[in-house]
Design an enzyme around this catalytic site. Structure first.
Site, PDB file in Angstrom:
ATOM      1  N   ASN A 224      29.880 -33.560 -34.904  1.00  0.00           N
ATOM      2  CA  ASN A 224      29.421 -32.826 -33.849  1.00  0.00           C
ATOM      3  C   ASN A 224      27.808 -32.851 -34.257  1.00  0.00           C
ATOM      4  O   ASN A 224      27.430 -32.216 -35.065  1.00  0.00           O
ATOM      5  CB  ASN A 224      29.831 -31.296 -33.688  1.00  0.00           C
ATOM      6  CG  ASN A 224      29.151 -30.530 -32.625  1.00  0.00           C
ATOM      7  OD1 ASN A 224      28.376 -30.809 -32.222  1.00  0.00           O
ATOM      8  ND2 ASN A 224      29.745 -29.328 -32.840  1.00  0.00           N
TER       9      ASN A 224
ATOM     10  N   ARG B 181      31.683 -35.132 -30.230  1.00  0.00           N
ATOM     11  CA  ARG B 181      31.585 -34.297 -29.352  1.00  0.00           C
ATOM     12  C   ARG B 181      30.337 -34.416 -28.588  1.00  0.00           C
ATOM     13  O   ARG B 181      29.426 -34.790 -29.177  1.00  0.00           O
ATOM     14  CB  ARG B 181      31.563 -32.764 -29.967  1.00  0.00           C
ATOM     15  CG  ARG B 181      31.325 -31.629 -28.968  1.00  0.00           C
ATOM     16  CD  ARG B 181      30.671 -30.536 -29.732  1.00  0.00           C
ATOM     17  NE  ARG B 181      30.487 -29.496 -28.561  1.00  0.00           N
ATOM     18  CZ  ARG B 181      29.668 -28.580 -28.686  1.00  0.00           C
ATOM     19  NH1 ARG B 181      28.833 -28.465 -29.733  1.00  0.00           N
ATOM     20  NH2 ARG B 181      29.585 -27.526 -27.732  1.00  0.00           N
TER      21      ARG B 181
ATOM     22  N   HIS C  85      32.548 -25.803 -23.243  1.00  0.00           N
ATOM     23  CA  HIS C  85      33.783 -25.486 -23.721  1.00  0.00           C
ATOM     24  C   HIS C  85      35.108 -26.020 -23.322  1.00  0.00           C
ATOM     25  O   HIS C  85      36.068 -25.454 -23.596  1.00  0.00           O
ATOM     26  CB  HIS C  85      33.925 -23.966 -23.975  1.00  0.00           C
ATOM     27  CG  HIS C  85      32.883 -23.065 -24.540  1.00  0.00           C
ATOM     28  ND1 HIS C  85      32.409 -21.943 -24.237  1.00  0.00           N
ATOM     29  CD2 HIS C  85      32.413 -23.336 -25.984  1.00  0.00           C
ATOM     30  CE1 HIS C  85      31.459 -21.552 -25.309  1.00  0.00           C
ATOM     31  NE2 HIS C  85      31.232 -22.406 -26.070  1.00  0.00           N
TER      32      HIS C  85
ATOM     33  N   ARG D 195      22.573 -14.878 -25.412  1.00  0.00           N
ATOM     34  CA  ARG D 195      22.031 -15.332 -24.076  1.00  0.00           C
ATOM     35  C   ARG D 195      22.594 -14.169 -23.159  1.00  0.00           C
ATOM     36  O   ARG D 195      23.501 -13.513 -23.331  1.00  0.00           O
ATOM     37  CB  ARG D 195      22.965 -16.500 -23.530  1.00  0.00           C
ATOM     38  CG  ARG D 195      22.760 -17.880 -24.437  1.00  0.00           C
ATOM     39  CD  ARG D 195      23.428 -19.197 -24.051  1.00  0.00           C
ATOM     40  NE  ARG D 195      23.399 -20.251 -24.916  1.00  0.00           N
ATOM     41  CZ  ARG D 195      24.491 -20.927 -25.316  1.00  0.00           C
ATOM     42  NH1 ARG D 195      25.490 -20.532 -24.795  1.00  0.00           N
ATOM     43  NH2 ARG D 195      24.378 -21.748 -26.129  1.00  0.00           N
TER      44      ARG D 195
ATOM     45  N   GLY E 286      36.992 -13.808 -29.631  1.00  0.00           N
ATOM     46  CA  GLY E 286      38.482 -13.596 -29.221  1.00  0.00           C
ATOM     47  C   GLY E 286      39.819 -13.702 -30.135  1.00  0.00           C
ATOM     48  O   GLY E 286      40.990 -12.956 -30.044  1.00  0.00           O
TER      49      GLY E 286
ATOM     50  N   GLU F 163      38.837 -27.470 -31.808  1.00  0.00           N
ATOM     51  CA  GLU F 163      38.057 -28.349 -30.926  1.00  0.00           C
ATOM     52  C   GLU F 163      38.158 -29.653 -31.825  1.00  0.00           C
ATOM     53  O   GLU F 163      38.159 -30.720 -31.120  1.00  0.00           O
ATOM     54  CB  GLU F 163      36.470 -27.943 -30.461  1.00  0.00           C
ATOM     55  CG  GLU F 163      36.768 -26.885 -29.301  1.00  0.00           C
ATOM     56  CD  GLU F 163      35.540 -26.076 -29.301  1.00  0.00           C
ATOM     57  OE1 GLU F 163      34.674 -26.303 -28.530  1.00  0.00           O
ATOM     58  OE2 GLU F 163      35.361 -25.343 -30.318  1.00  0.00           O
TER      59      GLU F 163
END
Ligand code: ADP
Length: 401
Positions: A7, A91, A180, A241, A333, A384
């Site tokens: 990544n 990625r 995502h 953000r 989460g 991921e």
């Protein structure tokens, strides 16, 4: 197959060396401060001590050289020869409208990635540099690209078009893309596995809540809507953000505060969100501490964050004509019972009955609702890198056949 998953960011490279058959991470690490004074490489081989190397790493090519050197190191490495790396999986942030799935990287693909730079000027260039660096060091090793956007290419036009003149879409590809995607795909499939029901029959809302946060409506195995848009700024409130705002605010704030384009961009991307509202932190753990100790600004930031998620659950239930499962993933989460509880309160009308005890003490990937809850709320750990490794393995195998 042994796969190096990369990544590549503008000044950092995260890597994992994965045995895809055993689904084991043999080593992982991070190169930070590439191109700056003293770069740092942190390398953690499975079952051995973690090491930290400080040195001058001028660019991505040298950074990859360092990564290969530690993977091959007699003391800290996990391989004896470069040839043990069967493939590299990258990625890639933006695949635009070109890539609806993961691909083997060819000259044509490289060109398409370059053509998409305008859509992701911060992210795609380092991704491309990482691929070129691997080509230099591992010229005979197949490389694959796995895109953050590709899972969302199934969105219908009424979900991805903005209410702007159509010429802007045609001229500049201005539309909603979503990000995502690797995570939304992984956790929605895993949700179907856990429920032991066909993926193609389910209506799932996925909430990937990390520093960046987005939700997706996954209907019958396809993303039909997602909260992020042309860039990852749209949608939920995030660490720094702002998420959805009235677009007129941009020119209004620029005028009031005398900001130029770069400054308003920084304000919306780096100084807003949880950080901007709370004035405390962009980190949910610190916001929660504030909530618990009664800090008003932290409580407000927390409420705005959770409320937006709740609103999108309703919106996506409407978009899909119902909802079988709501999945929470990402650092927040997976770990914040407070966020899950806030989002799921008074959702009985959607068939959601959260089990307070299960929500407080979840074990692994699990269902957090009561037995009689028609809609299941789940906590699923995202991975991921594993998805990138598995996609890469599949592509390389198909290409060999
Ligand atoms: P990234 O988007 O950078 O990959 P992560 O998915 O790691 O981020 O999520 C980072 C967020 O998860 C931070 O806001 C952090 O505070 C939050 N987080 C991690 N652990 C907990 C926890 N136990 N409770 C609440 N929030 C947590």
């Amino acid at each position: 197959m042994k796969i190096l998953v990369l990544n590549c960011g503008s000044s950092s490279i995260k890597y994992q060396f994965i045995d895809s058959a055993k689904k084991i991470v043999e080593a992982k690490g991070l190169v930070e401060r590439i191109g700056m004074g003293s770069a740092v490489l942190t390398h953690a081989p499975n079952g051995k001590d973690k090491i930290r190397i400080v040195g001058e790493i001028l660019d991505h090519t040298i950074a990859i050289e360092y990564v290969l050197a530690v993977l091959l190191s007699p003391n800290h490495g996990v391989i004896k020869d470069k040839s043990e790396i069967d493939a590299v999986g990258h990625r890639v942030v933006h695949g635009g409208e070109t890539f609806s799935g993961s691909v083997l990287i060819t000259d044509q693909v490289m060109q398409a990635l370059k053509d998409n730079i305008e859509l992701a000027p911060l992210h795609n260039p380092p991704n491309i540099k990482g691929i070129e660096a691997c080509k230099a060091h591992l010229p005979n090793t197949p490389q694959c690209g796995v895109f953050d956007t590709s899972f969302h290419t199934s969105m219908p036009d009424y979900a991805y078009l903005y209410g702007l003149p159509m010429e802007l879409y045609k001229r500049y590809k201005i539309r909603r893309y979503g990000f995502h995607g690797t995570s939304h795909r992984f956790v929605s499939k895993r949700c179907a596995e856990i429920l032991d029901r066909p993926y193609e029959e389910l209506k799932i809302v996925t909430a990937h809540l990390g520093n960046g946060a987005s939700m997706a409506a996954v209907k019958e195995g396809k993303s039909i809507d997602t909260t992020m848009g042309f860039t990852p700024l749209e949608g939920l409130l995030m660490g720094t953000r702002c998420g959805d705002i009235d677009p007129s605010l941009i020119t209004y704030i620029m005028g009031q505060e005398g900001l130029n384009m770069a400054e308003i961009n920084t304000l919306l991307n780096k100084h807003s969100g949880l950080l901007g509202l709370s004035g405390v932190s962009s980190d949910m753990r610190e916001i929660e501490e504030g909530v618990i100790t009664g800090d008003q600004k932290s409580t407000t930031a927390f409420n705005v964050f959770a409320y937006k998620i709740k609103k999108y659950v309703g919106a996506y239930a409407a978009a899909m004509g119902g909802i079988d499962a709501l999945v929470f993933t990402g650092g927040i989460g997976e770990n914040s019972d407070l966020v899950r509880e806030w989002v799921c309160k008074e959702m009985e009308y959607l068939g959601i009955n959260l089990d307070a005890e299960k929500n407080k003490n979840p074990e692994g990937d699990c269902i957090l609702t009561t037995e009689d809850s028609g809609t299941k709320v789940m906590r699923i750990r995202t991975d991921e890198e594993l998805v990138i490794a598995l996609d890469t393995e599949e592509i390389v195998n198909n290409n060999d056949n």
